[in-house]
Write a protein that holds these residues in place. Structure first.
Motif, mmCIF file in Angstrom:
data_model
loop_
_atom_site.group_PDB
_atom_site.id
_atom_site.type_symbol
_atom_site.label_atom_id
_atom_site.label_comp_id
_atom_site.label_asym_id
_atom_site.label_seq_id
_atom_site.Cartn_x
_atom_site.Cartn_y
_atom_site.Cartn_z
ATOM 1 N N TRP A 85 23.652 0.425 -14.689
ATOM 2 C CA TRP A 85 22.482 0.267 -14.946
ATOM 3 C C TRP A 85 22.403 1.691 -15.869
ATOM 4 O O TRP A 85 22.306 1.570 -17.289
ATOM 5 N N ARG B 28 22.614 1.439 -19.879
ATOM 6 C CA ARG B 28 21.454 1.404 -21.170
ATOM 7 C C ARG B 28 21.554 2.704 -21.892
ATOM 8 O O ARG B 28 20.951 2.932 -23.565
ATOM 9 N N GLU C 188 19.450 -5.094 -16.158
ATOM 10 C CA GLU C 188 18.781 -4.279 -15.740
ATOM 11 C C GLU C 188 16.737 -5.574 -14.627
ATOM 12 O O GLU C 188 16.992 -4.830 -13.780
ATOM 13 N N ALA D 235 18.926 -5.000 -11.409
ATOM 14 C CA ALA D 235 18.503 -4.112 -10.166
ATOM 15 C C ALA D 235 17.280 -3.760 -10.088
ATOM 16 O O ALA D 235 17.198 -3.617 -8.750
ATOM 17 N N TRP E 12 13.989 2.840 -12.708
ATOM 18 C CA TRP E 12 14.583 3.988 -12.941
ATOM 19 C C TRP E 12 14.613 5.660 -12.695
ATOM 20 O O TRP E 12 15.454 6.361 -13.089
#
Length: 410
Positions: free
Chosen positions: A208, A212, A313, A316, A323
């Motif tokens: 992730w 990002r 995302e 996850a 996050w």
């Protein structure tokens, strides 16, 4: 069974040791390249950025699709026998490769080129063909296209999404012959990739983080290129205006030399200024010619990175990862690694120094620009300056003011 006092103390000490580094970790570590690279290497996470060049064969193409869809799998090969189906009226050989992925999954291009056709295949499904500079054509079939004829394509560009359950990829050379690009297809291409589901929680957090960061990096470069494009347009207008003035001044200066009104050195300086302006204009035109292509590449990268991040995302979060947990995990790793802590501090120090230096430069440019603009406004009001020049000066000042405001507020 009740734990002894000693065992309770050991457990409590371990919990404190695990939690305390989070308080000591430098802030903002999730954007430091050295930290991201170290975590990616440590947990074996693939670099999810857009591939360079082109894929070598079907194994590479499947691997490219797996950056967005980890379960992508090769289900049909070149020259496989096909019976009558909704896709063909007669039985025959399959002249491409099928990669199975869920409906709606983005499909990435494996080779660069330009879209030359988008044709309907069957209800709700299309074939999109990309032609390379050498004349080779690659068709991605059974998709819902996201591009149109004439659009540029780079490796990793999203060409569309899966209509039902797979994409059919066919390649033809410049003579129209079908090409088997299977190469030495490895077993991994035909084995469903379940590693993401089996990965450790830490590896998924790093995945992730990488996805990002890839998007943020591409967006940042795209924004910078767009600013450069706007500044270049204003600079070109200024140089063009300067060129016209000097081209008119050169013959006048030559005449004034003959009449004894100016020196030969002054006339030579005018000719030299014209040559310098023409050279600067030529360099600027070259940059402007290259800029749209690079901006288009970056726009494709941003689209691909957004799609990639959405997939990562979603997976996850299905595991219950947030996050905030990713940030805490990264800070914890950095806090326990002296080398990473030093790299974070160096990165932040360099970034702050660069920002401070740029803010100082911009403040000087803004002050000088305001003074110059005021003089030009007066000259324009008296009719001594063309409208396009005052407009260019105003736009240039607005760009400088906006950049300074952005940096001072960050």
């Amino acid at each position: 069974m009740r734990r002894s006092l000693a065992s309770r103390f050991i457990i409590l000490a371990w919990m404190v040791w695990m939690a305390s580094p989070l308080l000591a970790a430098p802030p903002g570590t999730t954007q430091v390249p050295a930290v991201i690279d170290a975590l990616r290497t440590r947990f074996g996470v693939t670099d999810l950025s857009t591939s360079e060049g082109k894929v070598a064969d079907i194994t590479g193409l499947v691997a490219l699709q797996r950056t967005l869809c980890p379960e992508a799998v090769l289900t049909s090969g070149f020259y496989d026998w096909r019976t009558v189906s909704r896709y063909r009226r007669n039985p025959g050989l399959h002249l491409g490769y099928d990669i199975a992925m869920p409906a709606g999954t983005p499909v990435r291009a494996g080779w660069p080129g330009t879209v030359v056709s988008v044709a309907p295949w069957t209800e709700g499904e299309w074939g999109l063909t990309v032609r390379s500079a050498s004349g080779t054509e690659v068709t991605y079939g059974h998709i819902r296209p996201s591009l149109s004829a004439g659009d540029p394509v780079q490796v990793g560009t999203i060409v569309g999404t899966i209509s039902i359950d797979h994409v059919d990829v066919k390649m033809r050379d410049s003579a129209g012959n079908y090409v088997d690009f299977g190469g030495q297809a490895s077993a991994s291409a035909t084995t469903p990739f379940a590693a993401f589901a089996a990965d450790s929680r830490e590896a998924q957090m790093v995945t992730w983080l990488v996805a990002r960061n890839s998007l943020e990096t591409s967006e940042s470069e795209l924004e910078g290129r767009r600013r450069e494009k706007a500044s270049a347009a204003l600079e070109r207008r200024r140089l063009e205006s300067r060129r016209v003035e000097l081209e008119q001044a050169v013959p006048l200066m030559a005449r004034y030399v003959e009449e004894g009104l100016v020196s030969r050195a002054e006339a030579e300086k005018t000719r030299s200024d014209l040559a310098t302006t023409l050279q600067a204009l030529a360099r600027l035109k070259k940059r402007q010619k290259e800029a749209p292509e690079r901006i288009a590449e970056l726009e494709n990268q941003v689209r691909a990175a957004r799609s990639r991040l959405a997939v990562v995302e979603r997976r996850a979060r299905q595991r219950g990862i947030t996050w905030a947990e990713v940030t805490g995990f990264v800070n914890g790793v950095v806090a326990r690694d002296a080398r990473l802590r030093d790299q974070v501090l160096d990165y932040k120090r360099d970034k702050q120094e660069t920002r401070t230096r740029r803010v100082g430069e911009l403040r000087q440019e803004v002050r000088a620009g305001r003074q110059n603009l005021a003089e030009l406004e007066n000259l324009y009001e008296m009719g001594g300056l063309p409208r396009r020049e005052i407009e260019a000066a105003r736009e240039r000042q607005q760009i400088l003011e906006a950049e300074l405001k952005s940096l001072e507020g960050s």
